[in-house]
Design a protein around this motif. Structure first.
Motif, PDB file in Angstrom:
ATOM      1  N   THR A   1       1.154   4.007  -2.745  1.00  0.00           N
ATOM      2  CA  THR A   1       0.925   5.408  -2.376  1.00  0.00           C
ATOM      3  C   THR A   1       2.105   6.271  -2.829  1.00  0.00           C
TER       4      THR A   1
ATOM      5  N   ARG B   1      -6.353  -4.050  -1.612  1.00  0.00           N
ATOM      6  CA  ARG B   1      -7.179  -4.044  -0.415  1.00  0.00           C
ATOM      7  C   ARG B   1      -8.193  -5.165  -0.478  1.00  0.00           C
TER       8      ARG B   1
ATOM      9  N   GLY C   1       0.820  -1.215   0.000  1.00  0.00           N
ATOM     10  CA  GLY C   1       0.000   0.000   0.000  1.00  0.00           C
ATOM     11  C   GLY C   1       0.851   1.261   0.000  1.00  0.00           C
TER      12      GLY C   1
ATOM     13  N   MET D   1      -4.215  -0.084  -5.402  1.00  0.00           N
ATOM     14  CA  MET D   1      -4.409  -0.131  -3.953  1.00  0.00           C
ATOM     15  C   MET D   1      -5.759  -0.758  -3.610  1.00  0.00           C
ATOM     16  N   ASP D   2      -6.794  -0.399  -4.392  1.00  0.00           N
ATOM     17  CA  ASP D   2      -8.110  -0.991  -4.153  1.00  0.00           C
ATOM     18  C   ASP D   2      -8.074  -2.502  -4.335  1.00  0.00           C
TER      19      ASP D   2
ATOM     20  N   PHE E   1      -3.876   4.035  -7.386  1.00  0.00           N
ATOM     21  CA  PHE E   1      -4.995   3.982  -6.442  1.00  0.00           C
ATOM     22  C   PHE E   1      -5.834   2.740  -6.701  1.00  0.00           C
TER      23      PHE E   1
END
Lengths: 213, 1110
Positions: free
Chosen positions: B934, B970, B930, B966-967, B963
Motif C-alpha cells: 500500500t 491476499r 499489505g 496485494m491481490d 495493487f
C-alpha cells in the motif's frame, strides 16, 4: 471554506507519511494527529484534553490494540467522530465487525489516494463510503451468504422440489423423471441437508418464499 | 479438528487394549510324560552241542529199607460233640388283640428330649494282640488297643464301615485307625450299653439299659415311654423293621414300637397278647416280627395276631434270634442253638452250660453263636467247632458274635473283642505236625498233604480222615530236615533233606529207598513229562536227572550251560521247557535239551537268588526273589520284565512260593504275608500297566489275620477242595479260598481334622484364636458343624490364615495299614496326588479363592469311588476384593480418560499452535506486506503527481502492480488462513472471483454448486491449488477467448470433487502469451494428485477431479 481536521492512525510510516502528504495538498483538510498506534493516539488525546478532529482514518492491523478494538473507545471519547476504516482486510467478518463497532466507512487500501480523498469528502457531507469490493461483501452478507448458507440446489434437486411443490408423490416424481424411487429419496435427502430443513413442508415454504437459488 | 481428535482417541484405545491383553495372557503348563516300568529282558543262548556233554552215571548204590509205621494222631480241629435233636413244630397258640380279654395295643406320645453332644475322646488305635497258640489267627482288641473297656458285649457296624463296640462304660467307635469314646461325659444319659442299630437316614439308635438315644452326628435325642414314674424298663434288644418303625424290647414290660414318625409309640405286653419278658427280636422276610422271651417261648407278630410257640422248643427261654438268608430262624437257647425251618426245629445243644448270647449265619453259611462260658462256636456241615480262650479267644465269656461288611467275624467277650478272618487256619505241631517249622509241601493223588518240617520229619495229613501220620528218622527217613518233597505219578514220595540224601517212600508206605550218592541239600525235586526225576543238590551243584527205569543219572552244571550251579527250583512250562531257578539267574532248557536260554542276574533284572518260578495261564513267567528284590514277571514273547515290590502292594520284597488257584488267581508267599493277583490283572497286564494304572495286589498280612511269616522256600500247594497250603515259619497255613472275606469296594474316607498352621482348633463360631506360634486367627467364619466329624461347614478364613492341613482316615477295619490315599485340592492342584500311605497333607500360602479338598482311599479292591471333601474359602485382602478391582478399573478408566484427554489436548494444542502460526503468518503477511505494498502504491501515486507524463504512467503502473501484488498476496494469505479451510470457503472465493471479474468483460456465467457437506475440511494445499487452477482458467477465458458465457460447475459428493469450466469461445486453442498458465495448471493438478483434462470442444473446457480423503 470549512476546514476539516483529519487524524490518522496507521502503523506503517510510509503509508502514514503519504497519506499526510497527500491530504495536506488539499486546503479543505487539516491533518491533525498522526499516530502509529491506538495507544499513542489515546495518549496524545489525553494530553490534548480531547479529540479535535472530525474524521479519523483508522487502520485495523495495528500493534497491540487493533483498530476494531479501538473503535468503541474512540467513539466513547467523541461519539460524533467519523471513523473511516482504511484497511487491506476485505473479509466479510472484519468488515462487519468494523461497521458494527461504529465505523461509518470502510475503504480498501487498494484504493487510490484520490479515491481516498473522495471518500473523505463523502463522509464530510454526511455520507458513507465503501470500496466496491467491500460493498459487495456487505451485500452478500445481507443476502445470506453463498454456499455456507446454502440455498443453492442442483438442477435435479430443483426439478424434484418443483414437482413436490406441485404435490406429486415420490412414485409420480420417479416415473416422470425416469429415475427410481430410491434415487428420488436420495436427492430429497441431500436437498433437505442443503436447505437445512427437516421436511417437505419447510422445503416447499422456502421455495415459495424465493429463498432458493 | 474433530476428525483428528476422533482418530487419535481410537488409536490410543486400541494401543491400550492391546497392551492389557498381552499382559494378561500366560502360557499353560506342560504335562509330564508317563513313566515306563517295563524293562527289556537280557538273555543269552547256549547250545549244549557247543559245550561238554553232561556227566552220566548210573545210580547203583541205593538201599531199600522197610519204612517204619508212622505215629497217627487225629486232627481235632477244635471240633466238639453236641446233642442233635429234631422235632416237628407244634401249632402255636394264637392270641388276637381285642379278643378274649386281650386288649388292643395303644398308641401313646413319646417323651422326646433333644440336646447337643460333646466331642468324643479320641484315642489312636494300636496294634491288636494275639495269643501264642492261635490256630484261628485271632486278633484281639481291648483297652490296650484303645477301646473304652475290655468288656464288650455287642459289636455293631454302621453303613460307613465304622465298628461300634458297646460296653458297660460307654461306646467306642473304631474306624481302623482311631477309637472315639462316647459316654455320659459326651452327653449320653447312660453308659450301660446293650445294642444299637442304624436307621435309613444314617441315625444311630443306641439302646442302653434304661435309655434309648438317637445320635444324628450332631445331637442326641432321647426317647422315653410313659409313664415316667414307672420307668423301670431294662431294655434287651432293638430292631428297625422294613417300614422304618423301631422296636425296643424290655425284660419286664414287653415291647415298644416307636412309630416311624418318631412322635408316638405302641406298646405290646402281656395284656396285648405278648409276654412282658422279651429278650430278643428279628423281622422275617414276610415282615413278621419274631420275639424270643424268657420262659414263654417264641412269639410271632404279623401285625394283627400273636402266635406263641412253646412246644417243640428245646427250651422256652430264647436268648437270641436271627434270620438266615435261607429264611431259617436260628435261636440261641441254653447250651446251644436251634434252627426253625419249615415245619421242623433242629437243636444243636449240649455245648455250653450257660445261655447263648447271640446267633447268626455268616456269608459262608457257617452258623456262629456265642456263649457265656465256652466262648464262641460255629456250625459247618453239621460239625461244630469251638473257639475259646485256649485257642486264641480273649475269654470264654462271649457276649456277641457278628460279621462285618468285609466278612471278618468279631467275637465280643468280657476281655476284649477278637477279629477272625475265616480264610486262614494255622496248623501247627499242636494239631499234629511233626514240627511247626514247615519247609516243604506236596499234594498226592488223594488230595492229601505231605508236609516236610525242620527237625521234624514228615507229616502226612489225611484231610478226609483228619489224621496226621508222622514219619521220623527212626522210621527210615535219611534226615530230619525235610526241604523238598515230591509225589510222583506212581504215588511214590521223593524226599530231599538238608543234611541227608535223596530217598523215596513207596506208594504203599512199606519201603523207603535211599540214594546215598545223590548228594545232599536237595532243595528241589521234580518229575518231568517223561517220568524222569530231576533234583538239585546244592552240595554237589547243578541238577540231576534220574531215569526211574534205567537208573541213569545225568548231571547238568554250568559246564553244560546252566546259568548257575546253585539251583533252587526245577519245573517245566506249558511247552515242556525246563526252568531252573538259580542263585544267579534263570535258565530255560529246551524240551529237546539242546539249548539253554539264560536270563542272568544284572542290574536291570535282579535275578538274585531266584527262589521260585511259575508260569501262569497267559504264558507269563513269575519269579520270586529271595534277596529283597520282589516278584518279577517275564514275558518271553515281548521280552519284557516287570518287577513288583512293596511299593506296588507286595507284603514283602522277599518272595517265595508262587501258585495259581482254580480260578486262575495268582498267589504269592512272601516273608510277611500272602499276596494275590487277580486273574483279570494277569490277563490284562499290559493294558493295565500302559494306562499307568496300578496292578491290584491283594495283600494278606497280620493286619487282616494272616499272622505267620512265610517260609518253605518255593513250596506252596493247592488241593482239590480249593484250600491253599502255605508253609510258614511256625505253621502251615490253610487258606480257604472260598471264604468270602474281601474288602469293600466303596471304602469310605473321612476327613477327621483340619489344622491351621499345623495346629488343631476347637471350632467355635465368632471366636478368635491365638496359636502357639503367636499368630492370631481372626475373622474366621463358618455356617455350621458337619455331623459326625464336627468340622466347620462353609469355612471362611482371612487371606493371611492360609496355611491349612488335612488329616484323614479310611474307615477300614480289615487292613487299615495297607490303605493308600489320593487327594486333590480343587482350585489349586491340577490333578490327584500319587497314592501315598501318609494320611495327612498341608498346603501353605493358599491364594484367595474357593477350594474343595478331596481325598479317597485305595484298598485291595482299587480306588474307592467314595470321596470325602471339605470346602473352604480364603477371603481376599481388601485390595483383592471385587470392589477393589472395580475401583482399580474405575481408576484405570479415569486415568485412561484423562490421559487420552491430555494427549488429545496436547495434539490439539499443537494443531492450534500450527494454526495460530498460520494465522499469524497470514496476518503478518496481510498487515506487513499489505501495508508495504500500500505504501509503495501511495508513494508511486504521490510521486506521479510531480512526475512528467512518461514517468507518471510508469509510476501509476507501479501503483497498479502494487495493487496486483496485494491481490496475489491476499490469495496466498487466504490459502494459508486456517479459518478458510472448508469447502464452502473455496466455493465462496471461486464464486467471488467469477462474479467480480467475468462481468467486467461482459461474460455471463452460470455457477452451479452441488456440495455435499460444505462445512467439511479441505486440505489447504488442495484448496489453494483448486482455486489457482480455477483462477487461471477464468483468467485465460478473460484474457484470451471471445467467450460470452461460461458454465461453471462445482460438485462434491462421496465420489470426490469435480470442477468443470466451459466457455463458448472459439474452437481454436488460444495459447496464453506468457505460455505458463496451462503448464502451471497441470503442475498444480499433479501436485495434489488430481486429474486435469483440458479440452477444446466449441470452447475451452477444464475438468478437474480428485478423490476425497477419508
Amino acid at each position: 471554506m470549512k476546514i476539516t481536521e483529519i487524524c490518522i492512525i496507521e502503523d506503517h510510516k510510509i503509508v502514514r507519511d503519504n497519506l499526510r502528504s497527500y491530504l495536506e495538498l488539499h486546503e479543505e483538510f487539516k491533518v491533525g494527529l498522526v499516530c502509529g498506534s491506538a495507544e499513542e493516539f489515546f495518549n496524545e488525546v489525553k494530553h490534548a484534553n480531547g479529540i479535535s478532529c472530525e474524521i479519523l482514518l483508522l487502520d485495523i492491523g495495528l500493534p497491540k490494540m487493533s483498530g476494531i478494538e479501538a473503535l468503541p473507545l474512540l467513539l466513547e471519547l467523541k461519539p460524533e467522530l467519523n471513523i473511516i476504516i482504511l484497511s487491506s482486510y476485505e473479509e466479510e467478518d472484519m468488515i462487519l465487525k468494523a461497521i458494527c463497532n461504529g465505523a461509518c466507512s470502510y475503504i480498501s487500501k487498494k484504493t487510490s489516494l484520490k479515491d481516498i480523498v473522495d471518500a473523505i469528502r463523502v463522509v464530510i457531507q454526511g455520507g458513507s463510503y465503501m470500496s466496491p469490493s467491500i460493498a459487495r461483501e456487505i451485500i452478500n452478507h445481507l443476502m445470506g451468504g453463498r454456499v455456507s448458507k446454502a440455498t443453492i440446489l442442483s438442477e435435479r434437486q430443483k426439478e424434484i422440489l418443483e414437482k413436490m411443490v406441485d404435490g406429486k408423490t415420490y412414485t409420480e416424481i420417479s416415473t416422470e423423471l425416469f429415475i427410481s424411487v430410491e434415487t428420488v429419496r436420495s436427492h430429497i435427502k441431500k436437498m433437505y441437508k442443503v436447505l437445512h430443513v427437516n421436511n417437505k413442508s419447510e422445503a416447499i415454504s422456502m421455495y415459495l418464499k424465493g429463498q432458493i437459488k | 479438528m474433530k476428525n483428528i481428535r476422533n482418530k487419535y482417541l481410537v488409536y490410543l484405545y486400541l494401543k491400550v487394549a492391546f497392551s492389557v491383553t498381552m499382559f494378561g495372557c500366560s502360557p499353560s503348563a506342560e504335562e509330564k510324560p508317563i513313566a515306563e516300568d517295563f524293562k527289556n529282558a537280557e538273555f543269552n543262548l547256549v547250545s549244549l552241542d557247543s559245550l561238554p556233554t553232561p556227566d552220566q552215571t548210573f545210580i547203583e548204590s541205593k538201599r531199600t529199607l522197610k519204612l517204619g509205621k508212622p505215629e497217627i494222631v487225629s486232627y481235632k480241629n477244635n471240633k466238639v460233640d453236641f446233642k442233635y435233636l429234631k422235632n416237628k413244630i407244634s401249632l402255636p397258640q394264637i392270641l388276637i388283640p381285642g379278643e378274649n380279654g386281650i386288649i388292643e395295643p395303644k398308641s401313646n406320645p413319646l417323651i422326646i428330649n433333644k440336646r447337643n453332644i460333646g466331642r468324643p475322646v479320641v484315642i489312636q488305635a494300636t496294634e491288636p494282640k494275639s495269643k501264642d497258640f492261635n490256630p484261628y489267627n485271632l486278633l484281639n482288641y481291648g483297652l490296650s488297643t484303645g477301646l473304652i473297656d475290655n468288656k464288650v458285649h455287642n459289636t455293631f457296624q454302621d453303613s460307613k464301615g465304622n465298628l461300634w463296640f458297646g460296653t458297660y462304660k460307654g461306646v467306642t467307635q473304631f474306624n481302623g485307625s482311631t477309637n472315639k469314646h462316647y459316654t455320659i461325659n459326651q452327653g449320653f444319659l447312660d453308659d450301660f450299653f446293650v445294642k444299637m442299630k442304624e436307621d435309613a437316614k444314617g441315625n444311630l439308635w443306641f439302646l442302653f439299659d434304661k435309655e434309648i438315644e438317637v445320635f444324628d452326628g450332631k445331637s442326641l435325642v432321647n426317647f422315653r415311654f410313659q409313664p415316667e414314674d414307672k420307668f423301670l424298663d431294662l431294655f434287651t434288644d432293638i430292631i428297625i423293621d422294613r417300614k422304618g418303625n423301631i422296636w425296643v424290647s424290655s425284660r419286664e414290660r414287653g415291647v415298644f414300637k416307636i412309630d416311624k414318625n418318631l412322635q408316638t409309640y405302641t406298646h405290646y405286653g402281656e395284656k396285648e397278647g405278648l409276654s412282658d419278658k422279651v429278650l430278643c427280636m428279628v423281622e422275617d422276610q414276610n415282615g413278621s416280627i419274631w420275639l424270643g422271651t424268657e420262659n414263654e417261648g417264641l412269639f410271632k407278630w404279623d401285625g394283627k395276631i400273636f402266635c406263641n410257640y412253646t412246644k417243640g422248643l428245646f427250651d422256652k427261654t430264647v436268648f437270641s434270634i436271627s434270620l438266615s438268608r435261607k429264611n431259617e430262624l436260628w435261636i440261641g437257647t441254653w447250651t446251644g442253638i436251634s434252627k426253625i425251618s419249615g415245619d421242623f426245629i433242629e437243636h444243636f445243644v449240649g455245648l455250653s452250660p450257660s445261655w447263648t448270647s447271640s446267633v447268626f449265619m455268616d456269608s459262608n453259611e457257617n452258623v456262629w453263636f456265642s456263649t457265656l462260658s465256652n466262648g464262641a462256636f460255629y456250625l459247618n456241615q453239621n460239625k461244630i467247632y469251638n473257639i475259646h480262650a485256649k485257642n486264641g479267644l480273649p475269654s470264654n465269656e462271649a457276649y456277641d458274635v457278628m460279621q462285618d461288611q468285609a466278612g471278618y467275624i468279631w467275637i465280643s467277650t468280657v476281655n476284649g473283642v477278637a477279629k477272625c478272618n475265616t480264610m486262614f487256619r494255622a496248623i501247627t505241631e499242636e494239631d499234629g505236625l511233626t514240627s511247626s517249622v514247615v519247609r516243604s509241601l506236596a499234594v498226592d493223588k488223594k488230595q492229601n498233604l505231605w508236609i516236610g518240617s525242620e527237625l521234624g520229619g514228615i507229616s502226612y495229613f489225611d484231610l478226609q480222615k483228619e489224621t496226621f501220620s508222622k514219619f521220623y528218622m527212626k522210621d527210615g527217613l535219611p534226615g530230619s530236615n525235610i526241604v523238598s518233597l515230591l509225589v510222583d505219578a506212581d504215588q511214590e514220595t521223593w524226599v530231599g533233606c538238608y543234611i541227608g540224601y535223596l530217598s523215596k517212600i513207596s506208594a504203599d508206605w512199606k519201603t523207603i529207598t535211599h540214594y546215598p550218592l545223590s548228594g545232599s541239600f536237595l532243595v528241589s525235586i521234580f518229575q518231568d513229562h517223561l517220568g524222569d526225576i530231576w533234583y538239585s543238590s546244592r552240595e554237589k551243584g547243578g541238577v540231576f536227572r534220574l531215569n526211574k527205569k534205567s537208573n541213569q543219572l545225568t548231571h547238568y552244571t554250568t559246564k553244560q550251560g546252566l546259568v548257575d550251579d546253585q539251583v533252587i527250583k526245577i519245573s517245566q512250562d506249558a511247552d515242556l521247557n525246563y526252568i531252573f531257578a538259580t542263585f544267579k539267574g534263570v535258565s530255560f532248557l529246551s524240551k529237546d535239551k539242546g539249548v539253554f536260554t539264560n536270563y542272568p542276574m544284572s542290574p536291570n533284572q535282579k535275578f538274585d537268588i531266584v527262589e521260585s518260578s511259575f508260569q501262569d495261564h497267559t504264558g507269563a513267567y513269575w519269579f520270586g526273589i529271595l534277596t529283597d528284590n520282589g516278584l518279577i514277571r517275564l514275558d518271553r514273547k515281548t521280552n519284557k520284565i516287570f518287577t513288583f515290590l512293596e511299593e506296588s502292594g507286595l507284603p514283602d520284597n522277599t518272595v517265595m512260593g508262587i501258585i495259581q488257584d482254580k480260578n486262575k488267581n495268582l498267589w504269592v508267599n512272601t516273608l510277611s504275608g500272602l499276596a494275590r493277583i487277580s486273574r483279570y490283572n494277569l490277563e490284562h497286564f499290559n493294558d493295565v500297566i500302559m494306562k499307568s494304572q496300578n496292578v491290584i495286589i491283594n495283600g494278606f498280612t497280620k493286619e487282616n489275620g494272616y499272622l505267620d511269616n512265610g517260609d518253605g522256600r518255593h513250596y506252596i500247594a493247592i488241593d482239590k477242595n480249593g484250600f491253599l497250603w502255605v508253609p510258614n515259619a511256625k505253621s502251615v497255613a490253610r487258606v480257604d479260598l472260598s471264604a468270602n472275606v474281601r474288602e469293600t469296594k466303596n471304602m469310605k474316607v473321612e476327613i477327621v481334622n483340619v489344622t491351621l498352621f499345623n495346629e488343631s482348633l476347637e471350632w467355635k463360631r465368632d471366636s478368635t484364636y491365638t496359636l502357639s506360634n503367636g499368630l492370631r486367627i481372626e475373622k474366621l467364619a463358618f455356617s455350621d458343624f458337619e455331623p459326625w466329624t464336627g468340622l466347620p461347614l462353609g469355612l471362611k478364613l482371612s487371606h493371611n490364615n492360609n496355611y491349612l492341613g488335612f488329616q484323614f482316615a479310611a474307615i477300614n477295619t480289615s487292613n487299615p495299614i495297607a490303605v493308600k490315599y489320593e487327594y486333590i485340592l480343587e482350585g489349586l492342584d491340577k490333578k490327584w496326588s500319587t497314592p501315598t500311605y501318609f494320611n495327612e497333607v498341608s498346603y501353605a500360602k493358599i491364594p484367595p479363592g474357593k477350594y474343595t479338598f478331596k481325598v479317597r482311599g485305595i484298598n485291595s479292591n482299587g480306588v474307592s469311588r467314595e470321596e470325602a471333601s471339605f470346602n473352604f474359602e480364603i477371603s481376599p485382602p481388601f485390595w483383592q476384593t471385587w470392589y477393589a478391582y472395580l475401583a482399580y478399573i474405575l481408576l484405570f478408566g479415569i486415568s485412561l480418560y484423562f490421559y487420552i484427554r491430555f494427549r488429545v489436548w496436547q495434539r490439539l494444542k499443537k494443531i492450534k499452535e500450527r494454526e495460530a502460526l498460520r494465522t499469524k503468518i497470514s496476518s503478518d503477511l496481510h498487515d506487513d506486506v499489505g501495508s508495504i505494498l500500500t505504501g509503495l502504491s501511495m508513494q508511486s501515486q504521490m510521486m506521479s503527481l510531480k512526475a512528467d507524463e512518461k514517468a507518471k504512467k510508469q509510476l501509476l503502473e507501479l501503483s497498479d502492480m502494487s495493487f496486483e501484488a496485494m491481490d496475489r498476496m491476499r490469495d496466498t494469505v487466504w490459502a494459508i488462513d486456517p479459518s478458510r479451510d472448508r469447502f464452502e470457503n473455496l466455493v465462496d472465493r471461486m464464486r467471488s472471483f467469477a462474479e467480480k471479474n467475468l462481468p467486467n468483460k461482459n461474460i455471463k456465467h452460470n455457477f452451479v454448486i452441488e456440495i455435499d457437506k460444505p462445512k467439511e475440511f479441505i486440505n489447504p494445499d488442495k484448496r489453494q491449488a483448486v482455486f489457482l487452477i480455477f483462477k487461471e482458467a477464468l483468467t485465460n477465458i478473460l484474457k484470451h477467448t471471445n467467450a460470452t458465457h461460461v458454465d461453471i460447475k462445482v460438485i462434491k459428493d462421496k465420489r470426490g470433487f469435480f470442477l468443470y469450466i466451459k466457455d463458448n469461445g472459439t474452437n481454436k486453442p488460444v495459447e496464453n502469451k506468457e505460455g505458463q498458465g496451462l503448464g502451471n495448471m497441470r503442475l498444480r493438478a499433479e501436485k495434489i494428485n488430481a486429474n486435469l483434462k483440458l479440452e477444446y470442444i466449441k470452447g475451452f473446457a477444464v475438468t478437474l477431479s480428485f478423490m476425497l480423503e477419508d
